[in-house]
Design an enzyme around this catalytic site. Sequence first.
Site, PDB file in Angstrom:
ATOM      1  N   CYS A 266       1.055  -1.227  -0.135  1.00 36.14           N
ATOM      2  CA  CYS A 266       0.112   0.161  -0.032  1.00 36.14           C
ATOM      3  C   CYS A 266       1.040   1.178   0.038  1.00 36.14           C
ATOM      4  O   CYS A 266       0.613   2.064  -1.147  1.00 36.14           O
ATOM      5  CB  CYS A 266      -0.886   0.034   1.204  1.00 36.14           C
ATOM      6  N   ARG A 334       6.517  -7.534  -0.436  1.00 33.35           N
ATOM      7  CA  ARG A 334       6.596  -6.495  -1.697  1.00 33.35           C
ATOM      8  C   ARG A 334       7.004  -5.268  -0.861  1.00 33.35           C
ATOM      9  O   ARG A 334       6.433  -4.760   0.050  1.00 33.35           O
ATOM     10  CB  ARG A 334       4.958  -6.229  -2.052  1.00 33.35           C
TER      11      ARG A 334
END
Length: 456
Positions: A266, A334
């Site tokens: 995010c 990630r």
Amino acid sequence: MQICVIGCGYVGLVTAVCFAEMGNSVTCVDSSAERIQLLQQGRSPIFEPGIEALLQSNLAGARLRFASDLKAVVGQADLVFIAVGTPSADDGSADVSQILAVAAELSRELVRPTIVVCKSTAPVGTACRVQGILDQACARRQMPWQHRVVSNPEFLKEGDALNDFMRPDRIIIGTEDALAQRILHQLYEPFVRNHDRIMFMPRRAAEMTKYAANAFLATKISFMNEMAAFCEHFAVDVEQVRKGIGADQRIGHHFLYAGCGYGGSCFPKDIRAMLRMAAIGNARMPILEAVEARNQQQKGWAMRNLQEQLGADLSKRTIAIWGLAFKPGTDDVRDAPSRVLIESLLAAGAHIRAFDPIANGNIQACYAQACLAGQLQLVDEPYAALHDADALVLMTEWKQFRQPDFARMHALLRHPLLLDGRNQYDPTVVARSGLKYVGVGRGSTQSAVAELRRVV
């Protein structure tokens, strides 16, 4: 209600499971046959505490099902949620091609007025683009009605997503359509019975609210990392500063931790997307530019300190790493700070032994060649990473790392060096065991003391 959720990834699956738990009939659609098969067996393709139990109970209760054919299920839905990915494009912008492809497919398959809800994080104006695609199809097919498109951004923390969905601190619904407002309020009412936290606003404002929230939280993290670097120059422990300013209710303690940088799916993606939106709109955002720059610099903290402590040449060194996920409670790697350290160490010719309770498999997939060559070893127990290592770097503050056996750590390490990338440990306690402690902005280095004397 009859709900169709398109996308069985992190946001889509949490959304589908939670709506089903409240008694709705939910069908989740995904293009991946492998993922659908896994879900139909009651197995979650994502790691999220508690989700598999809810998945299985709602499958057994026939409130939740999974399909790969959108056409076969979308016609019965009262609401269609779009929850597909919006990954970063090469220029940093959010790639909304999956959203627009779903919109195009819906324009062909919807046969009655439907409320289409954009759940994916997407740039300002995306919901309007979806509305345009659906309106054009209705006009082309000479349908005497229009679909209603709503923006309903998610605010889920990985590792605590079910709680965030079930007990939200706010629900943002972007629509000025009275019917859509009434139906969405009815849908979400069971989640806010004690206190109505549903907020209505225009679609573009809802989309911007999601980005602004993540930008502010990322700014708090980068601000604290900036303060940590500043504290180092004046022999000040940033942890004491953090507690002092966090006690101010206007500031608070949340996201006010110095460390080795933020990662995940995010914050990095959304900050890049905002900067790209700003560039396209010729509206620079110097604060967010600084947030991004500080975070990139912070991710190199561990490597810089290893070279400062062990020397520039790490080619004959073995470095132990505890924690690989970008945060506790998830297997998501990630944009994880651990990956910056791993790649720097691999490039320097160092050997790595690493452990994470959940994320070992994802790291192995990222660095298969290094694992095959033996330069990166992923072990199944934390202390196994320490044997004859020249240093231990804590990168993720999993609970099982909070109270380790420092004496055992000292005995296993070749050099008694602990780099605490999350400021999890008390430097005094660590020092008693004979380990050399290096934290983020803890103000205890000789260079900091020398700098203080010079300034005074």
